[in-house]
Design an enzyme around this catalytic site. Structure first.
Site, short mmCIF file in Angstrom:
data_model
loop_
_atom_site.label_atom_id
_atom_site.label_comp_id
_atom_site.label_asym_id
_atom_site.label_seq_id
_atom_site.Cartn_x
_atom_site.Cartn_y
_atom_site.Cartn_z
N ASP A 1 -12.36 50.85 -10.68
CA ASP A 1 -12.98 49.26 -10.75
C ASP A 1 -13.61 48.60 -10.00
OD1 ASP A 1 -10.01 46.55 -11.42
OD2 ASP A 1 -12.51 47.44 -11.76
N GLU B 1 0.38 55.39 -23.45
CA GLU B 1 1.09 54.33 -23.57
C GLU B 1 -0.08 53.22 -23.71
OE1 GLU B 1 2.38 51.90 -19.34
OE2 GLU B 1 3.01 50.12 -20.32
N ASP C 1 -15.36 45.14 -8.81
CA ASP C 1 -15.11 44.00 -9.09
C ASP C 1 -16.26 43.05 -8.32
OD1 ASP C 1 -15.03 41.14 -9.23
OD2 ASP C 1 -12.57 41.60 -10.30
#
Lengths: 456, 454
Positions: A140, A72, A142
Site C-alpha cells: 500500500d 474472507e 499512500d
C-alpha cells in the site's frame, strides 16, 4: 429483470441525471449511484470471482471446489457498520450479498483453513484451527506518507505535481518484484483517492509466511523518519546495494533532477532549502552553502532554474568534501532517496490476515473507481481522470453504453470497459493459465499417471 | 527415550562421529535414568536462562558467542564426549516436554534454543558448519563458474554496501530461494535475483538458524499434542511432577553464601535497611523495631534474608534478642527463639543451611492476621501499599507505574519498577530475589560514593 422493474429503474436514473449536469464534489458519490453500480453489473463480479478462484473452477479433478468459499471478505456499510468474516460459496452468492448490502467498501482478506463464516463451528485445538493459509503479497503506497517532501498539496489532496511520486514508486517496486523476486502475476490498483495498492498473486507469494512478508517489506524500506531526526535516510557502507543502485540509476536520479525540481522547486525558498541543509551532517558545509544561497536571493531566474543551480552547487561541494566523514559519503544519494524513494506502509504487507480494499470498488470520498494501473505505462495514469460514479451513471443515462460490460466487442468504449479489458488481458488471463497448469501438474504428480488429455 | 530407574547405564548407540551440535531431529533411542532426567534438564535450563539474561542485557553477537561458550562449559561439560553428547540431546528433549505446554513457554524456549544454536554454530569452524548444513538436507547449490562470474560485480557491490571498502567476493556462494533467508533479505545483506538469494559461505548461520527454528517450532506443537493426550496422564506419578516443577523453578543464585558486598554489621543495619532493603524486608524490619516481635513466617522470611545479606549468626542472635527481650524477656527468648535462629544457620538439627526465600516463594505465601511477611505488592491493600511506597520516596508519577503492574498482578515487575525509581537506574534483569535487590542496591550506592575531597 421484468419490465416494471426496468422501467422504474429508468425513472430513477432519469431523475438523478437531471440533477447532475454539473455535479458538486459531494455528489460524486451517493447511495443511489452505488446501487446502480453494483445492481447493474458495472462491477465485474465474474472477473473478481475468477481471479480469486485461482483456477479452482471445478472443471478439473484436481480443483478444490471449496477454495473460493474459504476467502474472507469484509463489507463496510453506510454509517460505518463493519461486517467481517464474510465468505461466499460461489460467484452468485457473492453477487447476491453485494446486491443486498450495497457496501461502501469491500475488502478482501486471506484464504483460511475453513470458511470464515463457519469458523466458530470448529474447535480451536487440534488440526482444525481457524488460521490463514494463503494470501496475496500486498503493498500500500499512500501519498500522505510523502507530506514532508511535497509542497503542492498535503493530506488527502493529490495533484499532477505530486502524483509522479507514486508513479516512480510503482516503477521501483515493480521492477524489484519482477527482477529480484521473480514474481510474475502482479496487479497494481488505484486506491481511489491518493495512492495505489499492489497485489502479488503468484502461488509462491500467496503461501509466504508473515516472517517472509516482513522480510520483503523491510528489503523495500529505506526511509526511517519521524519528527526527531532530520536525516531520515541513512545509507551506510561504501556503495549502494545493487537493488538501490539500480533504482537510483534507472529511476530516482532522473526523476529528482528533472520532474521533481520542475514541480516542487525544492531549493527555491529558505524554508525549503534549510530542510535539505539539515540532511547534511557537517555544519561547515551547511554554512558554506547557506552563505551562497542567502546572497543570491535577488536573482531573476525562475524558481525551477534556481533550484537546479543550487542542486549543482550542493553536489559539487559534497563531491569535494565527502571524504571528511562516513556520513557524507552518500549524502547526495540520501537526499535523492529522501525525496523520491517509495514509502510503503509496512504493516499492510507484514501480516496474512490484513484486509485490503477490493479492485473496482468505489471510493466514498471521491466517487472514483479503483481501477487497475498498467505498471509498464504508469506515466500515462492520471488519478484525476479516473471515471467517477456519477460519470458512469451519466454515461448510462445518455445511452452511451450498455450496462452489461461482459460484452467483448471492441466498439464498447464505455469508461470502465478499458479498465476491465486491461484487467482481463494483462492480468487475469496469464494468471489463470498459469494456475491451471499448476493444478494440472500437481494433480498428475499426486496420482502418478502419465499425461492424458483432459479437456477443459 | 526410555526413562528407567536402574543404576546401570545402557551403552548408547550414538557414535562420536556425529556432528558436534545435534539437530534434535528425532527423539533419541536410549535409556535415561530418572535422576538424569531432571538433573540434565536443570543444567540445560541454567544455560538457557544465562542466554536469556545475556540477550536481555543487550550483549552483542560476539559477547553472546563467548557467553554461550562459557555457559556450556560450566554446565554441560563431561570428560566423556559421548556422555556430553547424550546429555545435550536428553536435556533438550526433556525441556521440550516442559516448555511445550503453553504458548508463552513455547515462545521462550524457541527463542532461547534458537539463540543457543546460533551461537554454538558460530563457534564452529567452517567445515563443521558445512557438515551441519548438510545434515539438514538442504538442497542448496553452490554457485560456481560462469554463473558466479556473471554475478561478481553485483556481489562485490553488496559486500561494499555492508561496510567493507574492497569488493572482495568470497570463494563460495550458495543459491537459495529467498524465502529461506528472511533476515538476510530484510537487511539487504544478499544479492537477490529472480527469486534466489546468493548467500556467502560466511552467512550460512542465517540459513541454518531459520531451518532450526522452524523445525523446533513444529516439533513443539507435536510434543504438546502428545503430552496432553497421553504422556501427562500416563506419567502423573513419575515424570509429570518433575516436568511441571521445572518450568517454574528458581535458578538464580541462592544467596546462601554471602558475598563481598553483603557483609553488614549490627551497627549499620538500620541505615542499610532504609537504603537497600526491598519493600517486603523493610516492612518486616520496621515491624520488628516497632512491635519487638514477629510471628513465625516473618521470622523466617526476614531471618533468612539477613543471613543472605551477610549477618553473622552471632550478630543475628544479638539483633533478635535485643528486640524480642523487650517483649518476652531474656529467658523465653533463649528457650523459644534462639534455637530456631541457630537452626536457620544450619547449626542445629539436621544442619541444613536454609536458603533465603526467592520472590516466587514469598509471593505464594499466605500471611494471616498478625503476620507481616509475604509480598507487599501482592498482600497489601492499595492504600497501604501507596503509603509504604511514599515512605520509600516514590513520586506520585512513579507510583502510578508501580500500581499499574500490581493491578495486572505483575508483583515482581512492580518491585523492579520501585527499584528503578528509587535508584534512578534501570534493572533489565528484573527482581526475582530480595537478596538480589539488596546486592544491586549496594552496588549502585557504593559506586555513587563520592571520592574523598582533596
Amino acid at each position: 429483470m421484468i419490465r416494471e422493474e426496468i422501467e422504474s429503474r429508468e425513472d430513477e436514473k432519469m431523475i438523478d441525471a437531471a440533477q447532475m449536469n454539473n455535479p458538486e464534489p459531494e455528489e460524486c458519490f451517493n447511495v443511489n449511484y452505488l446501487r446502480i453500480y453494483y445492481g447493474g453489473n458495472l462491477f465485474p463480479y465474474s472477473d473478481i470471482h475468477k481471479w480469486l478462484s485461482y483456477g479452482h473452477d471445478g472443471k478439473h479433478p484436481g480443483c478444490d471446489e471449496y477454495y473460493f468459499g474459504r476467502r474472507e471478505f469484509s463489507f463496510t456499510l453506510e454509517n460505518d457498520v463493519y461486517l467481517r468474516y464474510k465468505s461466499f460459496k460461489n460467484a452468485s452468492s457473492m453477487e447476491d450479498a453485494i446486491k443486498s448490502n450495497f457496501p461502501y467498501k469491500i475488502d478482501i482478506g486471506a484464504v483460511y483453513s475453513v470458511d470464515p463464516d463457519k469458523r466458530h463451528a470448529y474447535s480451536q485445538t487440534g488440526t482444525n484451527v481457524f488460521t490463514p493459509v494463503e494470501r496475496e503479497l500486498v503493498f500500500d503506497i499512500d501519498i500522505t506518507d510523502y507530506d514532508d517532501v511535497r509542497y503542492c498539496c498535503s493530506g488527502a489532496d493529490v495533484c499532477s505535481k505530486c502524483w509522479p511520486l507514486i508513479t516512480v514508486a510503482i516503477k521501483v517496486i515493480h521492477t524489484s518484484l519482477t527482477e529480484d523476486f521473480g514474481f510474475k502475476h502482479i496487479l497494481w490498483v488505484f486506491s481511489g483517492r491518493r495512492g495505489v495498492h499492489c497485489w502479488v498473486c503468484d502461488p509462491k507469494a500467496r503461501r509466504m509466511t508473515n516472517e517472509q512478508r516482513s522480510a520483503v517489506a523491510e528489503y523495500f524500506r529505506v526511509y526511517k523518519g519521524n519528527e526527531n531526526n532530520a536525516r531520515k535516510v541513512a545509507l551506510m557502507g561504501y556503495s549502494l546495494h545493487p537493488f538501490l543502485a539500480r533504482s537510483y540509476v534507472d529511476y530516482l536520479k532522473g526523476f529528482f533532477e528533472g520532474e521533481l525540481q520542475a514541480t516542487q522547486s525544492i531549493f527555491s525558498t529558505k524554508d525549503k532549502y534549510e530542510k535539505i541543509l539539515a540532511m547534511i551532517s557537517d555544519e561547515d558545509i551547511q554554512s558554506e552553502l547557506r552563505g551562497k544561497w542567502e546572497n543570491s536571493a535577488r536573482s531573476s531566474l525562475s524558481e525551477e532554474a534556481i533550484s537546479l543551480v543550487r542542486w549543482e552547487q550542493l553536489k559539487n561541494t559534497l563531491q569535494s568534501k565527502k571524504h571528511k566523514a562516513p556520513t557524507l559519503r552518500m549524502c547526495v544519494e540520501e537526499i535523492v532517496f529522501t525525496f523520491t524513494y517509495p514509502r510503503i506502509d509496512l504493516e499492510v504487507s507484514k501480516q496474512m490476515n490484513h484486509l485490503l480494499k477490493a479492485p473496482f470498488c468505489v471510493h466514498p470520498k471521491t466517487g472514483r473507481v479503483c481501477v487497475p494501473i498498467d505498471p509498464n505505462n504508469c506515466d500515462e495514469f492520471d488519478p484525476l481522470a479516473v471515471p467517477t460514479l456519477s460519470q458512469l451513471i451519466e454515461e448510462i443515462n445518455s445511452g452511451g453504453s450498455r450496462m452489461d460490460v461482459d460484452d467483448d466487442e471492441d466498439s464498447d468504449t464505455s469508461l470502465l470497459a478499458k479498465s476491465i479489458k486491461f484487467f482481463r488481458s494483462s492480468f487475469l488471463e496469464p494468471l489463470l493459465k498459469s494456475c491451471k497448469e499448476e493444478i494440472e501438474s500437481s494433480y498428475k504428480t499426486k496420482i502418478g499417471k502419465s499425461k492424458d488429455s483432459f479437456s477443459w | 527415550m526410555e526413562v528407567i530407574r536402574s543404576q546401570k547405564r545402557t551403552p548408547s548407540n550414538d557414535t562420536v562421529s556425529n556432528p558436534k551440535i545435534p539437530l534434535y531431529l528425532t527423539a533419541p533411542q536410549m535409556e535415561v535414568r530418572l535422576e538424569e532426567f531432571e538433573l540434565f534438564a536443570v543444567d540445560r535450563l541454567r544455560v538457557l536462562k544465562g542466554v536469556s539474561d545475556g540477550l536481555a542485557r543487550g550483549r552483542n553477537p560476539k559477547e553472546m558467542d563467548d557467553l554461550v561458550d562459557t555457559l556450556w562449559k560450566e554446565h554441560m561439560r563431561d570428560p566423556d564426549a559421548s556422555v556430553m553428547f547424550n546429555k545435550d540431546i536428553i536435556s533438550h528433549f526433556v525441556l521440550r516436554l516442559v516448555y511445550c505446554r503453553s504458548d508463552e513457554l513455547k515462545k521462550w524456549f524457541l527463542s532461547m534454543e534458537t539463540a543457543l544454536f546460533r551461537h554454538r554454530f558460530r563457534l564452529q569452524n567452517f567445515e563443521a558448519q558445512r557438515a551441519i548444513v548438510g545434515e539438514f538436507g538442504l538442497p542448496y547449490k553452490a554457485v560456481t563458474g560462469a554463473e558466479l562470474e556473471g554475478l561478481k560485480e553485483r556481489l562485490g557491490q553488496v559486500v561494499r554496501s555492508l561496510g567493507q571498502i574492497s569488493p572482495t567476493v568470497e570463494a563460495v556462494y550458495y543459491k537459495v530461494p529467498f524465502e529461506e533467508v528472511p533476515d538476510l533479505v530484510a537487511s539487504r545483506r544478499v544479492l537477490i535475483q529472480k527469486g534466489y538469494a546468493f548467500v556467502a559461505g560466511s552467512q550460512l548461520v542465517s540459513l541454518v538458524v531459520t531451518q532450526f527454528r522452524s523445525h523446533i517450532s513444529k516439533a513443539l506443537i507435536l510434543t504438546n499434542r502428545k503430552w496432553t493426550t497421553t504422556i501427562q496422564e500416563r506419567e502423573k506419578d513419575r515424570l509429570t511432577p518433575i516436568v511441571e516443577a521445572l518450568s517454574t523453578s528458581y535458578l538464580g543464585p541462592d544467596y546462601s553464601q554471602s558475598t563481598e558486598y553483603a557483609e553488614i554489621s549490627l551497627k549499620d543495619i538500620d541505615q542499610v535497611a532504609k537504603s537497600s532493603f526491598p519493600l517486603c524486608m523493610r516492612h518486616l524490619f520496621e515491624k520488628v523495631r516497632e512491635d519487638h516481635h514477629l510471628k513465625h513466617g516473618g521470622r523466617m522470611q526476614l531471618g533468612l534474608f539477613l543471613k543472605g545479606v551477610g549477618l553473622k549468626l552471632d550478630d543475628a542472635l544479638a539483633f533478635w534478642r535485643a528486640e524480642f527481650t523487650k517483649k518476652v524477656g531474656s529467658e523465653r527468648f533463649d528457650k523459644e527463639y534462639a534455637y530456631s535462629i541457630r537452626h536457620n544457620y544450619g547449626k542445629e538439627g539436621k544442619r541444613t543451611d536454609y536458603t533465603p526465600y526467592a520472590c516466587q516463594k514469598i509471593i505464594l505465601s499466605a500471611p494471616g492476621a498478625g503476620d507481616h511477611h509475604g509480598c507487599p505488592y501482592r498482600h497489601f491493600s492499595e492504600d497501604n501499599l501507596r503509603a509504604a511506597l511514599g515512605r520509600m520516596g516514590l513520586s506520585s508519577r512513579g507510583m502510578e507505574g508501580v500500581m499499574d503492574q500490581v493491578r495486572n498482578k505483575h508483583y515482581q515487575l512492580a518491585c523492579t519498577m520501585t527499584f528503578e525509581a528509587v535508584y534512578g537506574t534501570s534493572c533489565d534483569a528484573g527482581i526475582n530475589h530480595p537478596n538480589q535487590y539488596f546486592e544491586e542496591s549496594q552496588k549502585i550506592l557504593k559506586s555513587k560514593t563520592p571520592p574523598a575531597p582533596v
